[in-house]
Design a protein around this motif. Structure first.
Motif, PDB file in Angstrom:
ATOM      1  N   ASP A 144      -4.946  -2.170   6.062  1.00 37.85           N
ATOM      2  CA  ASP A 144      -6.104  -1.269   6.057  1.00 37.85           C
ATOM      3  C   ASP A 144      -6.536  -0.855   4.659  1.00 37.85           C
ATOM      4  O   ASP A 144      -7.247   0.126   4.479  1.00 37.85           O
ATOM      5  CB  ASP A 144      -5.809  -0.026   6.908  1.00 37.85           C
ATOM      6  N   ILE A 145      -6.097  -1.637   3.645  1.00 37.10           N
ATOM      7  CA  ILE A 145      -6.484  -1.326   2.265  1.00 37.10           C
ATOM      8  C   ILE A 145      -6.416  -2.610   1.436  1.00 37.10           C
ATOM      9  O   ILE A 145      -5.517  -3.439   1.627  1.00 37.10           O
ATOM     10  CB  ILE A 145      -5.554  -0.236   1.663  1.00 37.10           C
ATOM     11  N   PRO A 146      -7.374  -2.842   0.535  1.00 32.06           N
ATOM     12  CA  PRO A 146      -7.306  -4.040  -0.322  1.00 32.06           C
ATOM     13  C   PRO A 146      -6.098  -3.962  -1.254  1.00 32.06           C
ATOM     14  O   PRO A 146      -5.726  -2.876  -1.713  1.00 32.06           O
ATOM     15  CB  PRO A 146      -8.611  -3.981  -1.123  1.00 32.06           C
ATOM     16  N   LYS A 147      -5.508  -5.106  -1.533  1.00 35.29           N
ATOM     17  CA  LYS A 147      -4.315  -5.129  -2.386  1.00 35.29           C
ATOM     18  C   LYS A 147      -4.525  -4.406  -3.724  1.00 35.29           C
ATOM     19  O   LYS A 147      -3.659  -3.621  -4.145  1.00 35.29           O
ATOM     20  CB  LYS A 147      -3.866  -6.571  -2.630  1.00 35.29           C
ATOM     21  N   PRO A 148      -5.651  -4.606  -4.428  1.00 38.48           N
ATOM     22  CA  PRO A 148      -5.814  -3.928  -5.723  1.00 38.48           C
ATOM     23  C   PRO A 148      -5.900  -2.406  -5.624  1.00 38.48           C
ATOM     24  O   PRO A 148      -5.839  -1.724  -6.647  1.00 38.48           O
ATOM     25  CB  PRO A 148      -7.123  -4.511  -6.265  1.00 38.48           C
ATOM     26  N   MET A 149      -6.052  -1.878  -4.402  1.00 33.41           N
ATOM     27  CA  MET A 149      -6.127  -0.425  -4.225  1.00 33.41           C
ATOM     28  C   MET A 149      -4.787   0.181  -3.834  1.00 33.41           C
ATOM     29  O   MET A 149      -4.688   1.403  -3.658  1.00 33.41           O
ATOM     30  CB  MET A 149      -7.186  -0.071  -3.190  1.00 33.41           C
ATOM     31  N   LEU A 150      -3.752  -0.661  -3.684  1.00 31.94           N
ATOM     32  CA  LEU A 150      -2.418  -0.110  -3.472  1.00 31.94           C
ATOM     33  C   LEU A 150      -2.037   0.734  -4.687  1.00 31.94           C
ATOM     34  O   LEU A 150      -2.343   0.365  -5.826  1.00 31.94           O
ATOM     35  CB  LEU A 150      -1.396  -1.237  -3.283  1.00 31.94           C
ATOM     36  N   LYS A 151      -1.377   1.849  -4.449  1.00 34.52           N
ATOM     37  CA  LYS A 151      -1.093   2.769  -5.545  1.00 34.52           C
ATOM     38  C   LYS A 151       0.255   2.509  -6.201  1.00 34.52           C
ATOM     39  O   LYS A 151       1.239   2.195  -5.535  1.00 34.52           O
ATOM     40  CB  LYS A 151      -1.178   4.210  -5.045  1.00 34.52           C
ATOM     41  N   VAL A 152       0.260   2.654  -7.506  1.00 32.49           N
ATOM     42  CA  VAL A 152       1.469   2.596  -8.318  1.00 32.49           C
ATOM     43  C   VAL A 152       1.520   3.910  -9.082  1.00 32.49           C
ATOM     44  O   VAL A 152       0.614   4.206  -9.875  1.00 32.49           O
ATOM     45  CB  VAL A 152       1.446   1.397  -9.292  1.00 32.49           C
ATOM     46  N   CYS A 153       2.524   4.720  -8.802  1.00 31.70           N
ATOM     47  CA  CYS A 153       2.609   6.055  -9.399  1.00 31.70           C
ATOM     48  C   CYS A 153       1.311   6.834  -9.139  1.00 31.70           C
ATOM     49  O   CYS A 153       0.703   7.407 -10.057  1.00 31.70           O
ATOM     50  CB  CYS A 153       2.916   5.969 -10.890  1.00 31.70           C
ATOM     51  N   ASP A 154       0.875   6.815  -7.885  1.00 35.26           N
ATOM     52  CA  ASP A 154      -0.285   7.586  -7.423  1.00 35.26           C
ATOM     53  C   ASP A 154      -1.603   7.141  -8.039  1.00 35.26           C
ATOM     54  O   ASP A 154      -2.576   7.905  -8.073  1.00 35.26           O
ATOM     55  CB  ASP A 154      -0.090   9.095  -7.680  1.00 35.26           C
ATOM     56  N   LYS A 155      -1.658   5.911  -8.528  1.00 36.30           N
ATOM     57  CA  LYS A 155      -2.901   5.409  -9.118  1.00 36.30           C
ATOM     58  C   LYS A 155      -3.122   3.968  -8.625  1.00 36.30           C
ATOM     59  O   LYS A 155      -2.212   3.150  -8.693  1.00 36.30           O
ATOM     60  CB  LYS A 155      -2.806   5.443 -10.639  1.00 36.30           C
ATOM     61  N   PRO A 156      -4.324   3.637  -8.129  1.00 40.21           N
ATOM     62  CA  PRO A 156      -4.577   2.258  -7.685  1.00 40.21           C
ATOM     63  C   PRO A 156      -4.350   1.240  -8.806  1.00 40.21           C
ATOM     64  O   PRO A 156      -4.661   1.499  -9.974  1.00 40.21           O
ATOM     65  CB  PRO A 156      -6.049   2.286  -7.257  1.00 40.21           C
ATOM     66  N   ILE A 157      -3.821   0.080  -8.421  1.00 40.12           N
ATOM     67  CA  ILE A 157      -3.611  -0.997  -9.389  1.00 40.12           C
ATOM     68  C   ILE A 157      -4.901  -1.282 -10.146  1.00 40.12           C
ATOM     69  O   ILE A 157      -4.900  -1.451 -11.376  1.00 40.12           O
ATOM     70  CB  ILE A 157      -3.138  -2.277  -8.668  1.00 40.12           C
ATOM     71  N   LEU A 158      -5.995  -1.316  -9.424  1.00 39.17           N
ATOM     72  CA  LEU A 158      -7.291  -1.629 -10.030  1.00 39.17           C
ATOM     73  C   LEU A 158      -7.697  -0.587 -11.066  1.00 39.17           C
ATOM     74  O   LEU A 158      -8.281  -0.919 -12.105  1.00 39.17           O
ATOM     75  CB  LEU A 158      -8.345  -1.731  -8.928  1.00 39.17           C
ATOM     76  N   GLN A 159      -7.372   0.649 -10.834  1.00 36.39           N
ATOM     77  CA  GLN A 159      -7.701   1.700 -11.801  1.00 36.39           C
ATOM     78  C   GLN A 159      -6.894   1.529 -13.081  1.00 36.39           C
ATOM     79  O   GLN A 159      -7.410   1.709 -14.196  1.00 36.39           O
ATOM     80  CB  GLN A 159      -7.445   3.083 -11.202  1.00 36.39           C
ATOM     81  N   ILE A 160      -5.623   1.188 -12.937  1.00 39.88           N
ATOM     82  CA  ILE A 160      -4.778   0.960 -14.117  1.00 39.88           C
ATOM     83  C   ILE A 160      -5.362  -0.161 -14.964  1.00 39.88           C
ATOM     84  O   ILE A 160      -5.445  -0.076 -16.199  1.00 39.88           O
ATOM     85  CB  ILE A 160      -3.336   0.622 -13.695  1.00 39.88           C
ATOM     86  N   LEU A 161      -5.815  -1.225 -14.300  1.00 42.19           N
ATOM     87  CA  LEU A 161      -6.395  -2.363 -15.002  1.00 42.19           C
ATOM     88  C   LEU A 161      -7.704  -1.989 -15.693  1.00 42.19           C
ATOM     89  O   LEU A 161      -7.940  -2.348 -16.854  1.00 42.19           O
ATOM     90  CB  LEU A 161      -6.619  -3.495 -14.005  1.00 42.19           C
TER      91      LEU A 161
END
Length: 368
Positions: A144-161
Motif C-alpha cells: 500500500d505504499i511505493p518502495k521509495p516512500m518507505l521510511k528510514v529513520c522516519d524519513k522516506p527514502i525518496l526524501q533522503i535522496l
C-alpha cells in the motif's frame, strides 16, 4: 590561499592512508588534493580523488603507494600570480586544486576552485529519479505504499535522496512515477516545501529502467547532461563531483560502478596457454557492478525507443554500437540498495552511520 601543510603526504603513503587523509580534509574530499614532496618540501607530484578512482580501475589495491599512481607533473601556479589568473588556470585545466610554489619549487599555498564558487550551486541541471516500480521483492511492505516512500529513520527514502541532490546543487528534479503514484505526488507536490522544483512523468505501463526518458519534455533534456538515479538507494556520493567528472571527461554516458567481491571457493590456477603459472587458493576478485546512478548527455535520449519497454542496458548497448564514449566512475563512497526486506531492515543502521553523524565513509576503506 590555503596553507599547504595539511595537504602534504609522503610518496610511500598507501591508498588506504591517502583516502583517510582526504576524508579528514573536509566533506568535499573529492575536490581535495594531496601533495607529494621531498624532505626539503619541494613538490614532486600530486594525488587527487580522481587519481585514486582511476588507479582502482587499473588494478590498484589499498596497499598501492601514491608514488605509483600520482601525477609527476602537476599543474602549479607561481607565487604572486593574480587570483583571476589562478581561477582561469583551474577552469581551463578542469582541476579543483592548484598548488602555489615559490622560486625554489616549494609549495607555499593552495588555491581551490570551490573557494571561488558556490559549492552547492544550481546550474539548472536536472536529476531524474526512477520511482515507478512495484517493489515486488519488498512485499508485503509495499502493498500500500511505493518502495521509495518507505521510511528510514522516519524519513522516506525518496526524501533522503532529494535532500542529497539539493545539497549538491541539483534543485530541478523529475520523478518518474507509476505504482501508487498519488502518494508520492501528495507528499512532495511541486517540491517547494523542500526548496526544490519537482516535475513528474507518469508511465502508462511499465517501460523499463530507461523507457520513461522518452516521455520527458524535450525542452528539459535538450541542453545539458542530466543525472538518472534509481529511487531505492542511499549513498554519500558527491553528485556534483560525479556530474563534473562526466563533463570533464567529455563522456556521452557515465555510470557509477561500485565494487563487488566474488569469492571462488576452490583452488584457482592461473593459466597462460596450457601452462599453469600461478595457483591461488580460494581467491577473491573485485568487480565493478552497476549502482543505478548515471549521467547522460541529452543526445542519447534520441536512442530510447518511444513508447516501448526499454532498459538502461539497452541504452548502453545502443550507445556503444553508435561509438559513443561510455565512462565509469568508481564509486568508493558509502552505498546501500534497498531491494529486499533484509536490506530494508539494514537501511536504518546505514543511515545512522553515514548521514545522521555527518560521516562520509569510503566504500573501499570498509570493504577491502
Amino acid at each position: 590561499m590555503i596553507s599547504p601543510k595539511q595537504f602534504i603526504a609522503n610518496k610511500k603513503t598507501t591508498i588506504k592512508e591517502a583516502m583517510e587523509k582526504l576524508s579528514s580534509l573536509g566533506k568535499h574530499y573529492s575536490h581535495n588534493i594531496l601533495l607529494l614532496t621531498d624532505k626539503n618540501e619541494n613538490l614532486e607530484g600530486s594525488v587527487t580523488d580522481g587519481d585514486i578512482r582511476k588507479a582502482f580501475l587499473n588494478g590498484a589495491t589499498m596497499e598501492t603507494t601514491l608514488q605509483e599512481i600520482g601525477s609527476k607533473t602537476p599543474i602549479v601556479a607561481p607565487e604572486g600570480m593574480p587570483d583571476e589568473n589562478m581561477l582561469q588556470l583551474l577552469k581551463i585545466n578542469k582541476i579543483q586544486s592548484l598548488p602555489i610554489v615559490n622560486d625554489d619549487g616549494i609549495v607555499v599555498g593552495i588555491k581551490k576552485l570551490e573557494d571561488e564558487l558556490d559549492y552547492g550551486r544550481s546550474d539548472n541541471s536536472y536529476a531524474i529519479i526512477m520511482a515507478g516500480g512495484l517493489g515486488s521483492r519488498l512485499m508485503p511492505l509495499t502493498s500500500d505504499i511505493p518502495k521509495p516512500m518507505l521510511k528510514v529513520c522516519d524519513k522516506p527514502i525518496l526524501q533522503i535522496l532529494i535532500e542529497s541532490l539539493k545539497y549538491y546543487g541539483f534543485n530541478d528534479i523529475v520523478i518518474n512515477i507509476r505504482y501508487l503514484s498519488d502518494i508520492i505526488v501528495d507528499y512532495f507536490k511541486d517540491g517547494s516545501d523542500f526548496d526544490v522544483n519537482i516535475q513528474y512523468i507518469k508511465e502508462p505501463e511499465p517501460m523499463g529502467t530507461a523507457g520513461s526518458l522518452g516521455l520527458i519534455d524535450n525542452g528539459i533534456l535538450s541542453e545539458k547532461p542530466f543525472l538518472v538515479i534509481n529511487g531505492d538507494i542511499l549513498t554519500t556520493l558527491n553528485f556534483r563531483s560525479f556530474f563534473d567528472f562526466h563533463n570533464a571527461a567529455e563522456y556521452d554516458f557515465t555510470l557509477c560502478g561500485r565494487p563487488y567481491k566474488v569469492k571462488i571457493p576452490f583452488g584457482y590456477p592461473v593459466i597462460e596457454g596450457d601452462t599453469v603459472t600461478e595457483f591461488k587458493e580460494k581467491p577473491e576478485f573485485v568487480h565493478l557492478v552497476n549502482s543505478g546512478i548515471y549521467c547522460i548527455s541529452p543526445e542519447l535520449v534520441q536512442m530510447v525507443t518511444k513508447n516501448e519497454y526499454f532498459d538502461m542496458p539497452d541504452l548502453i548497448d545502443a550507445a556503444i554500437e553508435s561509438k559513443k564514449r561510455i565512462g565509469v566512475f568508481p564509486l568508493r563512497e558509502a552505498f546501500h540498495e534497498i531491494g529486499r526486506i533484509e536490506t530494508y531492515k539494514e537501511a536504518e543502521g546505514f543511515y545512522k552511520k553515514h548521514f545522521l553523524h555527518g560521516i562520509t565513509t569510503d566504500w573501499y576503506m570498509h570493504n577491502s
